[in-house]
Enzyme design. Sequence first.
Site, PDB file in Angstrom:
ATOM      1  CG  HIS A  88      -1.925  -0.981   1.390  1.00 50.62           C
ATOM      2  ND1 HIS A  88      -2.080  -1.771   2.500  1.00 50.62           N
ATOM      3  CD2 HIS A  88      -2.920  -1.338   0.528  1.00 50.62           C
ATOM      4  CE1 HIS A  88      -3.127  -2.575   2.325  1.00 50.62           C
ATOM      5  NE2 HIS A  88      -3.647  -2.340   1.144  1.00 50.62           N
TER       6      HIS A  88
ATOM      7  CE  LYS B  56     -15.427  -6.901   4.602  1.00 49.37           C
ATOM      8  NZ  LYS B  56     -14.258  -6.468   3.815  1.00 49.37           N
TER       9      LYS B  56
ATOM     10  NE  ARG C  87      -2.781  -7.652  -4.302  1.00 49.30           N
ATOM     11  CZ  ARG C  87      -3.505  -7.855  -3.205  1.00 49.30           C
ATOM     12  NH1 ARG C  87      -2.905  -7.922  -2.035  1.00 49.30           N
ATOM     13  NH2 ARG C  87      -4.806  -8.020  -3.275  1.00 49.30           N
TER      14      ARG C  87
ATOM     15  CB  SER D  65      -4.430  -6.541   4.818  1.00 48.52           C
ATOM     16  OG  SER D  65      -4.049  -5.288   4.307  1.00 48.52           O
TER      17      SER D  65
HETATM   18  O1  PNS Z   1      -8.836  -3.077   0.749  1.00 48.87           O
HETATM   19  P1  PNS Z   1     -10.104  -3.619   0.139  1.00 48.87           P
HETATM   20  O2  PNS Z   1     -10.919  -4.310   1.196  1.00 48.87           O
HETATM   21  O3  PNS Z   1      -9.853  -4.450  -1.079  1.00 48.87           O
HETATM   22  O4  PNS Z   1     -10.954  -2.333  -0.354  1.00 48.87           O
HETATM   23  C1  PNS Z   1     -12.237  -2.475  -0.922  1.00 48.87           C
HETATM   24  C2  PNS Z   1     -13.001  -1.145  -0.798  1.00 48.87           C
HETATM   25  C3  PNS Z   1     -13.021  -0.722   0.656  1.00 48.87           C
HETATM   26  C4  PNS Z   1     -12.305  -0.093  -1.636  1.00 48.87           C
HETATM   27  C5  PNS Z   1     -14.454  -1.331  -1.335  1.00 48.87           C
HETATM   28  O5  PNS Z   1     -15.013  -2.499  -0.783  1.00 48.87           O
HETATM   29  C6  PNS Z   1     -15.382  -0.144  -1.010  1.00 48.87           C
HETATM   30  O6  PNS Z   1     -15.142   1.001  -1.347  1.00 48.87           O
HETATM   31  N1  PNS Z   1     -16.469  -0.422  -0.327  1.00 48.87           N
HETATM   32  C7  PNS Z   1     -17.487   0.576   0.018  1.00 48.87           C
HETATM   33  C8  PNS Z   1     -18.788   0.337  -0.784  1.00 48.87           C
HETATM   34  C9  PNS Z   1     -18.614   0.749  -2.233  1.00 48.87           C
HETATM   35  O7  PNS Z   1     -18.678   1.915  -2.559  1.00 48.87           O
HETATM   36  N2  PNS Z   1     -18.311  -0.246  -3.119  1.00 48.87           N
HETATM   37  C10 PNS Z   1     -17.944  -0.036  -4.506  1.00 48.87           C
HETATM   38  C11 PNS Z   1     -19.098   0.106  -5.451  1.00 48.87           C
HETATM   39  S1  PNS Z   1     -20.306  -1.162  -5.395  1.00 48.87           S
END
Ligand code: PNS
Length: 179
Positions: free
Chosen positions: A16, A40, A89, A131
């Site tokens: 990150h 979560k 990745r 993570s």
């Molecule tokens: O680090 P991650 O868990 O892969 O990140 C995923 C994240 C947090 C970017 C994504 O799940 C998110 O933004 N969730 C909030 C809801 C949302 O807006 N989702 C995307 C459109 S459906």
Amino acid sequence: MTALFPGSFDPVTLGHLDLLKRGVKIFDNIIVAVLHNAAKQPLFTVDERIAMLKSHVECMPNVQVQAYSGLLAEFANKQKARYILRGIRSEADCAYELPMAQANRQLGQASEKGLETVFLITDPAYAHVSSALVREAAAAGYASGFDDKVLEQWVSPYVKNMLKNKYNANLNLQKQIGG
Ligand code: PNS
């Protein structure tokens, strides 16, 4: 140009941080957006995740760290950010990211300027680092008493100490309740 760099960051990894260092060369401002999802059960609280991130961006004047909940596109609109920065990745990441980027683009059309996702390919040194991998190795490693220096290949010493405190506290709790 302001970009959001969103994620769970549970915890923040060197992968990150590498993306962030490269992102500040592209965007004027970056807001690291930490997802606060009440449904979560993350390892670290949102405050702990923010503290870990802030400790790494202190010397980056154009980077802020903020929590968000709900729709990312809504948060982008409020922050007047038109870009989302994400890392890729692997092919698996592509499969996960593409629908999310399409959805965010459509949701972002509600704001007149739109919302584009910009992808950076991960440095090969961090192509396998996530993570989840860090949490799994730390959980098993601290339970079996490993030399935690190895974690510094994936996370900073600061994050390693946060992991150590968290898992040792969890192990002590398990001992107390006889788990
Ligand atoms: O680090 P991650 O868990 O892969 O990140 C995923 C994240 C947090 C970017 C994504 O799940 C998110 O933004 N969730 C909030 C809801 C949302 O807006 N989702 C995307 C459109 S459906």
